[in-house]
Design an enzyme around this catalytic site. Structure first.
Site, PDB file in Angstrom:
ATOM      1  N   ALA A   1      -2.204   8.443  13.800  1.00  0.00           N
ATOM      2  CA  ALA A   1      -3.013   7.315  14.258  1.00  0.00           C
ATOM      3  C   ALA A   1      -2.265   6.696  15.444  1.00  0.00           C
ATOM      4  CB  ALA A   1      -3.150   6.300  13.142  1.00  0.00           C
TER       5      ALA A   1
ATOM      6  N   GLY B   1      -1.980  10.505  10.526  1.00  0.00           N
ATOM      7  CA  GLY B   1      -3.439  10.680  10.567  1.00  0.00           C
ATOM      8  C   GLY B   1      -3.853  12.074  11.020  1.00  0.00           C
TER       9      GLY B   1
ATOM     10  N   GLU C   1      -3.608  14.116   7.970  1.00  0.00           N
ATOM     11  CA  GLU C   1      -4.690  13.643   7.090  1.00  0.00           C
ATOM     12  C   GLU C   1      -6.042  14.203   7.538  1.00  0.00           C
ATOM     13  OE1 GLU C   1      -3.255   9.554   7.527  1.00  0.00           O
ATOM     14  OE2 GLU C   1      -3.303   9.384   5.338  1.00  0.00           O
TER      15      GLU C   1
ATOM     16  N   GLU D   1       4.666   8.037   7.752  1.00  0.00           N
ATOM     17  CA  GLU D   1       4.307   6.607   7.762  1.00  0.00           C
ATOM     18  C   GLU D   1       5.393   5.690   7.216  1.00  0.00           C
ATOM     19  OE1 GLU D   1       2.220   9.057   7.100  1.00  0.00           O
ATOM     20  OE2 GLU D   1       0.266   8.625   7.985  1.00  0.00           O
TER      21      GLU D   1
HETATM   22  N1  COA Z   1       0.593   6.826  18.457  1.00  0.00           N
HETATM   23  C1  COA Z   1       0.646   6.437  19.755  1.00  0.00           C
HETATM   24  N2  COA Z   1       1.250   7.134  20.715  1.00  0.00           N
HETATM   25  C2  COA Z   1       1.835   8.292  20.372  1.00  0.00           C
HETATM   26  C3  COA Z   1       1.833   8.769  19.062  1.00  0.00           C
HETATM   27  C4  COA Z   1       1.170   7.992  18.065  1.00  0.00           C
HETATM   28  N3  COA Z   1       1.082   8.365  16.797  1.00  0.00           N
HETATM   29  N4  COA Z   1       2.505   9.950  19.006  1.00  0.00           N
HETATM   30  C5  COA Z   1       2.924  10.193  20.274  1.00  0.00           C
HETATM   31  N5  COA Z   1       2.516   9.193  21.092  1.00  0.00           N
HETATM   32  C6  COA Z   1       2.758   9.060  22.544  1.00  0.00           C
HETATM   33  C7  COA Z   1       4.170   8.619  22.841  1.00  0.00           C
HETATM   34  O1  COA Z   1       4.281   7.212  22.722  1.00  0.00           O
HETATM   35  C8  COA Z   1       4.316   9.110  24.271  1.00  0.00           C
HETATM   36  O2  COA Z   1       3.615   8.225  25.119  1.00  0.00           O
HETATM   37  P1  COA Z   1       4.295   7.716  26.522  1.00  0.00           P
HETATM   38  O3  COA Z   1       4.503   8.993  27.306  1.00  0.00           O
HETATM   39  O4  COA Z   1       3.263   6.827  27.112  1.00  0.00           O
HETATM   40  O5  COA Z   1       5.569   7.061  26.158  1.00  0.00           O
HETATM   41  C9  COA Z   1       3.543  10.417  24.273  1.00  0.00           C
HETATM   42  O6  COA Z   1       2.645  10.336  23.160  1.00  0.00           O
HETATM   43  C10 COA Z   1       4.418  11.641  24.090  1.00  0.00           C
HETATM   44  O7  COA Z   1       5.186  11.487  22.900  1.00  0.00           O
HETATM   45  P2  COA Z   1       6.790  11.584  22.850  1.00  0.00           P
HETATM   46  O8  COA Z   1       7.255  10.792  21.680  1.00  0.00           O
HETATM   47  O9  COA Z   1       7.362  11.243  24.180  1.00  0.00           O
HETATM   48  O10 COA Z   1       6.966  13.152  22.600  1.00  0.00           O
HETATM   49  P3  COA Z   1       8.209  13.867  21.894  1.00  0.00           P
HETATM   50  O11 COA Z   1       8.016  15.330  22.129  1.00  0.00           O
HETATM   51  O12 COA Z   1       9.484  13.244  22.298  1.00  0.00           O
HETATM   52  O13 COA Z   1       8.004  13.578  20.315  1.00  0.00           O
HETATM   53  C11 COA Z   1       6.763  13.366  18.255  1.00  0.00           C
HETATM   54  C12 COA Z   1       6.912  14.102  19.606  1.00  0.00           C
HETATM   55  C13 COA Z   1       5.450  13.837  17.636  1.00  0.00           C
HETATM   56  C14 COA Z   1       7.936  13.725  17.342  1.00  0.00           C
HETATM   57  C15 COA Z   1       6.727  11.832  18.515  1.00  0.00           C
HETATM   58  O14 COA Z   1       5.761  11.557  19.505  1.00  0.00           O
HETATM   59  C16 COA Z   1       6.385  11.010  17.301  1.00  0.00           C
HETATM   60  O15 COA Z   1       7.211  10.849  16.411  1.00  0.00           O
HETATM   61  N6  COA Z   1       5.142  10.457  17.239  1.00  0.00           N
HETATM   62  C17 COA Z   1       4.736   9.565  16.178  1.00  0.00           C
HETATM   63  C18 COA Z   1       4.432  10.323  14.925  1.00  0.00           C
HETATM   64  C19 COA Z   1       4.045   9.353  13.815  1.00  0.00           C
HETATM   65  O16 COA Z   1       4.832   8.571  13.344  1.00  0.00           O
HETATM   66  N7  COA Z   1       2.781   9.449  13.390  1.00  0.00           N
HETATM   67  C20 COA Z   1       2.272   8.682  12.313  1.00  0.00           C
HETATM   68  C21 COA Z   1       1.529   7.510  12.781  1.00  0.00           C
HETATM   69  S1  COA Z   1       0.940   6.540  11.412  1.00  0.00           S
END
Ligand code: COA
Length: 260
Positions: A66, A112, A115, A135
């Site tokens: 999400a 999400g 999910e 989460e």
């Molecule tokens: N919500 C909002 N933005 C998200 C996102 C999310 N769930 N997941 C990734 N993004 C965004 C990042 O903020 C980043 O945006 P920016 O370039 O404007 O800063 C972009 O997507 C790229 O992500 P980034 O984190 O730079 O890539 P990465 O390769 O370093 O890491 C992940 C990849 C998937 C490990 C990391 O993005 C992450 O942990 N995301 C969140 C996962 C999460 O907790 N999901 C559950 C949500 S309830």
């Protein structure tokens, strides 16, 4: 209909819906959830659509969760509404969709995203896919069905561990856990999913809709799945597909289901 955050392509009765926010790793914001709802609603009414494949754009992510930026300042009431509306509009809508929905998991499927993949009827992953429910690392719990669907698929102990550690598993571990049915190379994922869709489409779409309902009944509180099966089985006998399927078998020819 044209959308901002998703792409649609229909080919040989297979609708592929691609979540298309690659710069945000296809994170599900409110607008994307609404668009997915509209797309599924349209697909339900469209006789040309027999199977739906859902996937993410790019080579990195199915859906990375999400959109965290949208709910970081929410109150408990707003949080509850977010989960309730999302479950109704998208996650339960997909799970109960009367046509087969296949998730083609092409990279990160987190929160999400996992999910959504779990709400689909089954999952195929590319070998670079990574799955998890992170989460609790954000101080929240899965809110789009994750605490319910993950244990149903992988078992309670594994779900507890995955949710408590907030860790990710790779595609092969997901296969071992029964979270996905197949693992294939990323560049073969779409074709592989279409191959399974092709096998599905040889069968009666009416009977498949009834089977989805009966299988799902096992997971719904207060509903007796065996009774649902008996009712749906009985109802099948009144369909044109049943007449065609049995008559084709008895006459040693291939069935041509009218889908009624
Ligand atoms: N919500 C909002 N933005 C998200 C996102 C999310 N769930 N997941 C990734 N993004 C965004 C990042 O903020 C980043 O945006 P920016 O370039 O404007 O800063 C972009 O997507 C790229 O992500 P980034 O984190 O730079 O890539 P990465 O390769 O370093 O890491 C992940 C990849 C998937 C490990 C990391 O993005 C992450 O942990 N995301 C969140 C996962 C999460 O907790 N999901 C559950 C949500 S309830």
């Amino acid at each position: 209909m044209s959308y901002q955050n998703i792409l649609e392509e229909i080919d040989d009765n297979i609708l592929t819906i691609t979540i298309n926010r690659p710069k945000k790793l296809n994170a599900l914001n409110r607008e994307t959830i609404q668009e997915l709802h509209e797309a599924f609603k349209e697909a339900k009414a469209d006789d040309e659509v027999k199977v739906v494949i859902i996937t993410g754009s790019g080579e990195k992510a199915f859906v990375a969760g999400a959109d965290i930026s949208e709910f970081s300042d929410f109150s408990p009431k707003e949080g509850k509404k977010l989960a309730a509306e999302g479950q109704e509009k998208l996650f339960n809508y997909v799970a109960n969709f009367p046509k087969p929905v296949i998730a083609a998991v092409n990279g990160f499927a987190l929160g999400g995203g996992l999910e959504l993949a779990m709400a689909a009827h089954f999952r195929i992953a590319s070998d670079n896919a990574k799955m998890g429910l992170p989460e609790v690392s954000l101080g929240v719990i899965p809110g789009y069905g994750g605490t319910q669907r993950l244990p149903q698929l992988v078992g309670k102990g594994r779900a507890m561990e995955m949710i408590m550690t907030a860790g990710m598993i790779d595609a092969n571990q997901a296969l071992q856990y029964n979270l996905v049915n197949h693992v294939v190379a990323l560049d073969e994922l779409q074709e592989f999913a279409e191959g399974i869709a092709g096998k599905i489409m040889k069968n009666s779409s009416v009977a498949i809709g009834a089977a989805i309902k009966a299988i799902n009944a096992n997971y719904e509180d207060g509903i007796n799945g065996f009774e649902t099966e008996i009712n749906e089985f009985g109802r099948s006998f009144g369909t044109e597909d049943f007449k065609e399927g049995t008559s084709a078998f008895l006459n040693k020819r291939k069935a041509d289901f009218p889908g009624k």
